[in-house]
Every structure is written in structure tokens, then in C-alpha cells.
Design an enzyme around this catalytic site. Structure first.
Site, PDB file in Angstrom:
ATOM      1  N   ASN A 182       0.807  -1.219   0.000  1.00  0.00           N
ATOM      2  CA  ASN A 182       0.000   0.000   0.000  1.00  0.00           C
ATOM      3  C   ASN A 182       0.843   1.275   0.000  1.00  0.00           C
ATOM      4  O   ASN A 182       0.313   2.376   0.124  1.00  0.00           O
ATOM      5  CB  ASN A 182      -0.952   0.015   1.202  1.00  0.00           C
ATOM      6  CG  ASN A 182      -0.220   0.050   2.538  1.00  0.00           C
ATOM      7  OD1 ASN A 182       1.008   0.080   2.597  1.00  0.00           O
ATOM      8  ND2 ASN A 182      -0.977   0.045   3.622  1.00  0.00           N
ATOM      9  N   LYS A 183       2.159   1.141  -0.148  1.00  0.00           N
ATOM     10  CA  LYS A 183       3.026   2.300  -0.074  1.00  0.00           C
ATOM     11  C   LYS A 183       3.159   3.005  -1.428  1.00  0.00           C
ATOM     12  O   LYS A 183       2.790   2.472  -2.472  1.00  0.00           O
ATOM     13  CB  LYS A 183       4.406   1.889   0.446  1.00  0.00           C
ATOM     14  CG  LYS A 183       4.384   1.369   1.883  1.00  0.00           C
ATOM     15  CD  LYS A 183       3.858   2.406   2.854  1.00  0.00           C
ATOM     16  CE  LYS A 183       4.055   2.012   4.313  1.00  0.00           C
ATOM     17  NZ  LYS A 183       3.230   0.884   4.737  1.00  0.00           N
ATOM     18  N   ASN A 184       3.725   4.207  -1.398  1.00  0.00           N
ATOM     19  CA  ASN A 184       3.880   4.993  -2.628  1.00  0.00           C
ATOM     20  C   ASN A 184       4.738   4.271  -3.661  1.00  0.00           C
ATOM     21  O   ASN A 184       4.510   4.378  -4.863  1.00  0.00           O
ATOM     22  CB  ASN A 184       4.501   6.344  -2.302  1.00  0.00           C
ATOM     23  CG  ASN A 184       3.625   7.199  -1.406  1.00  0.00           C
ATOM     24  OD1 ASN A 184       2.971   6.694  -0.501  1.00  0.00           O
ATOM     25  ND2 ASN A 184       3.612   8.491  -1.648  1.00  0.00           N
TER      26      ASN A 184
END
Length: 381
Positions: A182-184
Site C-alpha cells: 500500500n506504499k507509494n
């Protein structure tokens, strides 16, 4: 299930092709693609001292270990963070001292509360760049320098974010990044550690791979035939598939962060007149401190609102929401542990039941932001 999910992968055929090429190469464990990923990530961050690891929790544990944090030591960290920030220090045998946030407008750790909680046993300060926004690193680094303390930056939310022109993760002694799904910058599971100096970089390189003096790839290529073990290290190596995906994702990161910024601005504009809703970091750019990565879109619900009821109502409208985070001192283990100090967290407690995280990711359309804001308004009636 969700019309508007909380997060979404910005993947395309390039990531699949990068993974396919690794499988076709016949070399899966840490190797040349990892070295390239580290090099290009370092160029983006303005430092050559980057090591890719298996996840951000490993990065944090590696950081504390390399800084010789151990039994009898204390690490100060915010209570409003993912539990790994504290757990990694506890696993080193240290105690954790939880610090309060600045306030409703800034959910970062409060430098003044850090000062209040320093004792003769304090060895390190762990800061968290919450939601991708920088902490007050001038104040925190000055506190650490005056007292001879190490600074660990948990920059899991903040790849390519900056403070006064410098990348987050490069201002303390060690910075830690996350590449969770879910990270950039997402690879599934993955992370990185960034060292301030060559000595820490060299020690973490050893600790990442069992304390061995040569790597498996060196022996495979005939560059070495044996190895020595010079420290008691861990196996925190990343693999080539994730590094290859990371290289592609790195190329998308700047544009993705820019899109997140535009979406966050639209949220702030649409919600500015909503009665009782707090908007942390709404005035961040007016302060001229740097650039956020806009990993999360946190809002504070009106006092007395049932967050669970709002989340259920938004779920019924197809909008996914979340909470970032349950404060560490409210977990069963940490609340009962005599190695976790948890006094003086009134501001964290005041917002703990009000924080709600709204969807934010580069695949969102402007109309999605409008729909989320409308769903939030309807859920508060």
C-alpha cells in the site's frame, strides 16, 4: 467490493515484464538488480548509502542493532505510529518511551515532549514522518546533537518527501523506508535503510546478510570461494524479483507523489467548510518546510462522533476507510509491558478515536475525491 478503495497498486505491464526477466535469468536471490535498485534509489534521495532489505520492520531492527541499542537503553518514539517502530526496539532488548503528537493540525511527534522524556538511559530518538509529512527535524536533530543521541527516521510513508531541500530518511543517523503493497513505491514486501556515514553503512551491509564477508552472488560468479563471518547478523536480504519491480516503481514515484498532492489539495478544498471536521496538515505548504509524499489522507471527525458508525456507513456506499493508527499504548502487550513508558500522551489520546483515513492513491480521479467527500458528509448526518 469497493467502489473507491483506500489504496491501489499503480502497476502495469512493465512490472510484470521486469519480474519475468528475473525468472528467465535464473538468479532470484539478491544480486545485480538489487545493486541497481539501491544505486538509483540513492540517486533519487541524494545519497550513495542505501541498502535494500526485506521489509521496513527489518530496516528498523537493522538500524537499532547497528546503533548498538540494547538492554538498559531507552528509545523515544511516538505512540501514533505503526507498532513496528516500537517493536523493533523492544526486540533489541531496549525499553520504549512513547511521546505525544504536536496537536490536531500536526500529528507528528512533538519535539518538546521528546525533551521532557529524555533520561540518562535514552540512546535514540525514532521519528515518524506521519502520512508523508516531515517532522520538525531542525528541532529534533538539535536535541539529539546536544545530548549525544542517535536519530532513526521511520520514513515508511515518505519516499521522496523532503525537509528544507533534503530527502526524508537522510537527515538522521539511519533512515528506514517501506515498499509494502500500500506504499507509494510498492513491491509487495520490501524496504531500505539509509545510513548517514560510511561506517554505519558498512555495518548494516554485514548485518543484512549473516555478518558474512562475501555474498552468494560473489561466490556464484567466481569472485570469491569462501567467506568469514565477522558479526552476528540476520538474513534481511531482498530478492531480485522485488528489486526489479522496485526499479519500475521508482520511475513512477515522482509522478505518483505529485498526483497524490493534487488529490490531497482537492480533499482539503472540499472539506474546508465541513462542520467539525479537522484537517491535519492543511496549511503544511504555507509553512514552506518541504514536500510531503502524501501517503495518507487523515481527517479528524467531529468530537463525539462514532467512528465505527461512520466507517460502516461509508462502507455501505462502497468507500473504504481505515485508521492510522491505534496508539501503541492502547495495545494489550504494550499497555501491560513494564518496558513501555506511556505517560503524558493527552494529545494523542484526544485524537485517537477521531482519526479517519480516507482513500488516496494515484489512480483516483477528481470525481472520486468528490464522491468520498459526499459519502463522508452523508455518513455524519
Amino acid at each position: 467490493m469497493w467502489k473507491i478503495p483506500l489504496s491501489d497498486l499503480s502497476f502495469g505491464p512493465e512490472e510484470a515484464e521486469a519480474a519475468r526477466q528475473v525468472v528467465a535469468s535464473g538468479w532470484l536471490t539478491m544480486g545485480e538488480r538489487t545493486a541497481q535498485f539501491e544505486r538509483e534509489l540513492g540517486e533519487a534521495l541524494g545519497t550513495p548509502r542505501v541498502l535494500a532489505v526485506t521489509n521496513c520492520t527489518a530496516a528498523l531492527h537493522l538500524a537499532y542493532t547497528a546503533l548498538s541499542v540494547g538492554p538498559g537503553d531507552e528509545v523515544i518514539c511516538p505512540s501514533l505510529t505503526f507498532v513496528a517502530t516500537a517493536n523493533a526496539a523492544l526486540l533489541c532488548g531496549a525499553s520504549v518511551v512513547l511521546a505525544d503528537i504536536v496537536g490536531d493540525d500536526d500529528l507528528s511527534v512533538d519535539p518538546a515532549d521528546i525533551v521532557r522524556k529524555i533520561t540518562p538511559r535514552t540512546r535514540a530518538i525514532a521519528v515518524v514522518h506521519y502520512a508523508g509529512y516531515p517532522c520538525d527535524m531542525d528541532a529534533i536533530c538539535a536535541i539529539a546533537a546536544e545530548r549525544g543521541l542517535a536519530v532513526v527516521e521511520d520514513a515508511a510513508h515518505a519516499p521522496l518527501a523532503s525537509y528544507r531541500g533534503r530527502a526524508l530518511g537522510t537527515l538522521g543517523d539511519v533512515g528506514c523506508l517501506s515498499f509494502f503493497s500500500n506504499k507509494n513505491l510498492a513491491v509487495g514486501e520490501g524496504g531500505a535503510v539509509i545510513a548517514r556515514d560510511d561506517a554505519l553503512h558498512a555495518r548494516m551491509r554485514l548485518l543484512r546478510a549473516h555478518g558474512m564477508t562475501t555474498l552468494t552472488l560473489d561466490r556464484h560468479k567466481g569472485h570469491a570461494f569462501t567467506y568469514d563471518v565477522v558479526d552476528a547478523g540476520m538474513n534481511y536480504r531482498i530478492d531480485e524479483i522485488r528489486s526489479a519491480i522496485g526499479l519500475v516503481q521508482l520511475g513512477r514515484l515522482a509522478a505518483g507523489n505529485a498526483r497524490r498532492r493534487a488529490l490531497a489539495a482537492r480533499y482539503h478544498e472540499r472539506l474546508a467548510g465541513a462542520r467539525g471536521i479537522g484537517l491535519p496538515y492543511r496549511d503544511f505548504y504555507a509553512r514552506g518546510l518541504g514536500e510531503s509524499a502524501h501517503h495518507l489522507m487523515p481527517v479528524l471527525l467531529p468530537e463525539g462522533t462514532s467512528r465505527e458508525a461512520v466507517m460502516e456507513a461509508m462502507k455501505a456506499r462502497g468507500v473504504q476507510t481505515s485508521v492510522h493508527y491505534t496508539p501503541i499504548h492502547r495495545f494489550s502487550h504494550h499497555g501491560a509491558s513494564d518496558r513501555v513508558r506511556k505517560e503524558g500522551l493527552s494529545r494523542t489520546d484526544a485524537i485517537a478515536g477521531r482519526e479517519l483515513t480516507l482513500p488516496l492513491h494515484p489512480r483516483m480521479a477528481d470525481a472520486d475525491v468528490d464522491a468520498v467527500c459526499e459519502a463522508l458528509a452523508a455518513s455524519l448526518r
